[in-house]
Design an enzyme around this catalytic site. Structure first.
Site, PDB file in Angstrom:
ATOM      1  CG  ASP A  21     -20.717 -27.886  19.435  1.00 27.18           C
ATOM      2  OD1 ASP A  21     -21.124 -28.625  20.343  1.00 27.18           O
ATOM      3  OD2 ASP A  21     -19.974 -26.903  19.639  1.00 27.18           O
ATOM      4  CB  ALA A  23     -21.078 -23.973  23.710  1.00 25.78           C
ATOM      5  CB  ALA A  54     -11.283 -24.431  31.648  1.00 26.41           C
ATOM      6  CG  MET A  58     -14.883 -26.930  24.545  1.00 24.73           C
ATOM      7  SD  MET A  58     -15.939 -26.889  26.002  1.00 24.73           S
ATOM      8  CE  MET A  58     -15.111 -25.614  26.954  1.00 24.73           C
ATOM      9  CE  LYS A  62     -19.646 -29.237  28.677  1.00 25.50           C
ATOM     10  NZ  LYS A  62     -18.638 -29.227  27.625  1.00 25.50           N
ATOM     11  CG  HIS A  65     -14.372 -30.619  29.908  1.00 22.87           C
ATOM     12  ND1 HIS A  65     -14.881 -29.732  28.997  1.00 22.87           N
ATOM     13  CD2 HIS A  65     -13.249 -30.025  30.376  1.00 22.87           C
ATOM     14  CE1 HIS A  65     -14.091 -28.672  28.908  1.00 22.87           C
ATOM     15  NE2 HIS A  65     -13.099 -28.838  29.751  1.00 22.87           N
ATOM     16  NE  ARG A 170     -19.644 -33.325  20.197  1.00 25.12           N
ATOM     17  CZ  ARG A 170     -20.116 -32.130  20.509  1.00 25.12           C
ATOM     18  NH1 ARG A 170     -19.546 -31.422  21.469  1.00 25.12           N
ATOM     19  NH2 ARG A 170     -21.153 -31.646  19.880  1.00 25.12           N
ATOM     20  CG  ASP A 196     -16.508 -24.880  19.113  1.00 22.68           C
ATOM     21  OD1 ASP A 196     -17.490 -25.645  19.165  1.00 22.68           O
ATOM     22  OD2 ASP A 196     -15.993 -24.371  20.128  1.00 22.68           O
TER      23      ASP A 196
END
Length: 279
Positions: A21, A23, A54, A58, A62, A65, A170, A196
């Site tokens: 990944d 970020a 927010a 994650m 986006k 999201h 994902r 993460d």
């Protein structure tokens, strides 16, 4: 009808690739580029969103999201109060249109390499491993991020953005598997997915890879390096353990603090492969 009851032979060779990944994994300690920009995008519509809110979805693409964020009880209630109707897909489109230029503009500001990332990738290449990557970022953001990473000396062999593939992102396996194809890896068991987030761990598992979670550098901990440094030992330990248990709870084979700790896990996985274990 006859059925073959023989099991296919287990892969016992060395690991051949990692799929990272971005970020919270390779860059952007604490994963702030996606979260802060999402907060600002919602603020443009008069909707206050907390950092904790927010962070919950994650790892998703986006657009997804934003949609998931808008379904959270608190955010949904604020939206309904302000606009008199629940958030619709057209509203998600509008927020995304606000979010995207902000993300392109600011991704580089947050995306310094995580300490140890460049050295670890160098070590993996010395072992003959290939370096793949994927992200919840769309391609226009990924291109800006790759420019920044290259200037910083952080190089990957392949990078997949969440809108590159028709199948989607994902928690499905497709971005991880695209790395397998593009890097020419003959067995998914020879790959390690590093992430993460919960959707990122699910992605690796769905692709049949070894999946490694990150507790300190990413979304679950959600702090900068400076903030981490001033936490008391007790609070740091409690929050890190909560992050570890969450990622282990969704199936991560290992959870480490940051990517700097990856080489020991590579050794452990290769020992398991030699014994005939599979992810």
């Amino acid at each position: 009808m006859q059925r073959n009851t023989e099991q296919s032979p287990a892969y016992r060779g060395p690991l051949q690739a990692v799929v990272c990944d971005w970020a919270g994994t390779l860059v952007d300690f604490g994963s702030f580029a996606p979260t802060q920009v999402l907060i600002d995008a919602f603020a443009g519509f008069g909707i206050e969103v907390s950092l904790e809110e927010a962070r919950r979805p994650m790892g998703l693409a986006k657009w997804d999201h934003i949609e998931a964020l808008g379904r959270q009880d608190g955010v949904a209630a604020r939206w309904l109060q302000r606009f008199g109707a629940p958030m619709q897909s057209s509203d998600v489109d509008a927020i995304y249109s606000n979010f995207l230029p902000l993300q392109i503009e600011r991704v580089g500001h947050y995306s310094d390499p995580i300490p140890g990332a460049i050295d670890v990738l160098t070590q993996l290449r010395q072992r003959g491993m290939r370096i793949g990557s994927c992200s919840g970022y769309p391609r226009v953001v990924m291109n800006r991020l790759l420019e920044k990473a290259k200037a910083d000396g952080l190089l990957v062999d392949h990078a997949v953005a969440t809108d590159d593939l028709a199948a989607g992102g994902r928690p499905g396996p497709w971005m991880a598997l695209d790395n397998v194809v593009k890097l020419g890896v003959p067995a998914v068991a020879a790959c390690v997915k590093i992430d993460d987030t919960v959707p990122g761990i699910a992605e690796g598992l769905a692709a049949g890879m070894w999946s490694v979670g990150l507790a300190l550098s990413g979304n679950e901990m959600g702090v900068t390096q400076a903030e981490l440094a001033v936490l008391s030992q007790e609070e740091r330990a409690q929050r890190a353990e909560a992050a570890r248990q969450k990622l282990l709870g969704v199936g991560a084979h290992y959870v480490i603090d940051t990517i700097a700790d990856l080489p020991a896990v590579i050794e452990a996985i290769e020992a398991r492969l030699r014994e005939g274990e599979r992810p």
